[in-house]
Motif scaffolding. Structure first.
Motif, PDB file in Angstrom:
ATOM      1  N   GLN A 121       0.822  -1.202   0.000  1.00 20.26           N
ATOM      2  CA  GLN A 121       0.000   0.000   0.000  1.00 20.26           C
ATOM      3  C   GLN A 121       0.860   1.256   0.000  1.00 20.26           C
ATOM      4  O   GLN A 121       2.006   1.244   0.415  1.00 20.26           O
ATOM      5  CB  GLN A 121      -0.938   0.006   1.218  1.00 20.26           C
ATOM      6  N   ARG A 122       0.278   2.331  -0.471  1.00 24.74           N
ATOM      7  CA  ARG A 122       0.967   3.610  -0.542  1.00 24.74           C
ATOM      8  C   ARG A 122       0.522   4.506   0.622  1.00 24.74           C
ATOM      9  O   ARG A 122      -0.603   4.430   1.092  1.00 24.74           O
ATOM     10  CB  ARG A 122       0.641   4.290  -1.878  1.00 24.74           C
ATOM     11  N   ASN A 123       1.430   5.344   1.074  1.00 28.02           N
ATOM     12  CA  ASN A 123       1.119   6.332   2.119  1.00 28.02           C
ATOM     13  C   ASN A 123       0.575   5.689   3.390  1.00 28.02           C
ATOM     14  O   ASN A 123      -0.431   6.121   3.946  1.00 28.02           O
ATOM     15  CB  ASN A 123       0.107   7.363   1.593  1.00 28.02           C
TER      16      ASN A 123
ATOM     17  N   ARG B 253      10.943  -5.453  -2.400  1.00 26.22           N
ATOM     18  CA  ARG B 253       9.857  -5.215  -1.443  1.00 26.22           C
ATOM     19  C   ARG B 253      10.305  -5.589  -0.033  1.00 26.22           C
ATOM     20  O   ARG B 253      10.017  -4.873   0.936  1.00 26.22           O
ATOM     21  CB  ARG B 253       8.627  -6.032  -1.840  1.00 26.22           C
TER      22      ARG B 253
ATOM     23  N   CYS C  12       5.588  -3.246  -4.961  1.00 24.72           N
ATOM     24  CA  CYS C  12       5.542  -2.429  -3.754  1.00 24.72           C
ATOM     25  C   CYS C  12       5.590  -0.953  -4.139  1.00 24.72           C
ATOM     26  O   CYS C  12       6.540  -0.517  -4.805  1.00 24.72           O
ATOM     27  CB  CYS C  12       6.730  -2.786  -2.860  1.00 24.72           C
ATOM     28  N   PRO C  13       4.581  -0.155  -3.783  1.00 25.95           N
ATOM     29  CA  PRO C  13       4.536   1.247  -4.219  1.00 25.95           C
ATOM     30  C   PRO C  13       5.804   2.035  -3.901  1.00 25.95           C
ATOM     31  O   PRO C  13       6.310   2.772  -4.754  1.00 25.95           O
ATOM     32  CB  PRO C  13       3.325   1.804  -3.466  1.00 25.95           C
ATOM     33  N   GLN C  14       6.326   1.893  -2.685  1.00 25.96           N
ATOM     34  CA  GLN C  14       7.533   2.634  -2.324  1.00 25.96           C
ATOM     35  C   GLN C  14       8.727   2.178  -3.149  1.00 25.96           C
ATOM     36  O   GLN C  14       9.579   2.982  -3.527  1.00 25.96           O
ATOM     37  CB  GLN C  14       7.825   2.452  -0.834  1.00 25.96           C
TER      38      GLN C  14
ATOM     39  N   ASP D 277       8.234   3.495  -6.821  1.00 23.60           N
ATOM     40  CA  ASP D 277       8.544   4.927  -6.864  1.00 23.60           C
ATOM     41  C   ASP D 277      10.053   5.148  -6.897  1.00 23.60           C
ATOM     42  O   ASP D 277      10.561   6.011  -7.624  1.00 23.60           O
ATOM     43  CB  ASP D 277       7.945   5.636  -5.647  1.00 23.60           C
TER      44      ASP D 277
END
Length: 260
Positions: A109-111, A170, A238-240, A243
């Motif tokens: 998940q993000r944030n 991840r 994995c969003p992080q 990015d």
């Protein structure tokens, strides 16, 4: 147990203890302590302390990493000769659920607010800190002993698929978030030697993430060129981590390895 089970445990147990008085908390804790199936085991990284570490059949990488593990300033100490590292009680159950739930959120998940520390209860705080360090320790040494990690560090795109690279990346992201949380909550309790070792762990995971960026660039560089940049490539993971990969490639940090 999966994500929903850990979420259910937190959603039911945290409000329960927040509303309980001292007598009720003692009763809840006693009930759980008497249930062997709810025991929590710590110091799981002790499995890496192979007695045959000097065995010539082990690879130099594995022998060297085991020796580093034995010299670590962050290994858990036994409470006594009879300590089997089995812990029990309400705080341990909630702490484990919080760490497992948070680890999944970090990866997908993000944030997110890692481990929802704003809802951390006092009854689980000591167990949470011990399990968090134990989890970080276990993930770090497992990755250090895994030959695939070292292939990623070398950018061996032929031997490491993009899916595998993303999975290891991840895990590196999750470990870094665990280390950041440790520093935030208990940084003052570590000795200078321990702080230095924790920073080394963090830096090693940054190198893994850089290796992942290299592999992703090597894998998709044709698509990146054809579509006008990494932002046009649909990366799933994995969003992080994703990015970071996009940022590394956009800034030219990912390296191109020319075939000889």
């Amino acid at each position: 147990m999966g994500y929903q089970e850990y979420a259910n445990a937190l959603n039911h147990l945290v409000p329960l203890i927040q509303k309980a008085d001292a007598a009720q908390l003692e009763a809840y804790d006693k009930i759980i302590s008497q249930m062997p199936e709810l025991s929590i085991y710590t110091n799981l990284s002790r499995r890496f302390n192979f007695p045959q570490a000097q065995n010539s059949s082990l690879t130099p990488l594995l022998r060297g990493t085991i020796n580093l593990y034995r010299q670590s300033s962050l290994n858990e100490q036994e409470l006594g000769q009879e300590d089997d590292f089995r812990r029990s009680g309400l705080g341990w159950v909630i702490a484990l659920a919080r760490i497992e739930h948070g680890g999944i959120e970090i990866g997908y998940q993000r944030n997110v607010s890692p481990f929802n520390l704003e809802h951390l209860t006092e009854i689980e705080r000591p167990a949470f800190m011990e399990l968090l360090l134990d989890g970080a320790r276990g993930h770090y040494w497992a990755m250090r002993m895994d030959p695939m990690t070292h292939l990623i560090l070398k950018g061996e795109v032929v031997k490491v698929s993009s899916q595998t690279a993303l999975a290891y990346g991840r895990r590196a992201v999750m470990l870094q978030r665990m280390l950041e949380t440790l520093n935030k909550m208990a940084g003052a309790t570590f000795t200078p030697v321990q702080k230095k070792e924790l920073q080394t762990w963090y830096n090693d995971m940054s190198e893994v993430r850089e290796g992942v960026s290299d592999i992703m660039y090597e894998t998709y560089k044709v698509a990146i060129a054809q579509q006008g940049g990494i932002e046009a490539v649909d990366l799933k993971g994995c969003p992080q981590l994703v990015d970071g990969i996009r940022r590394d490639i956009s800034l030219g940090r990912a390296k191109i390895r020319l075939k000889k």
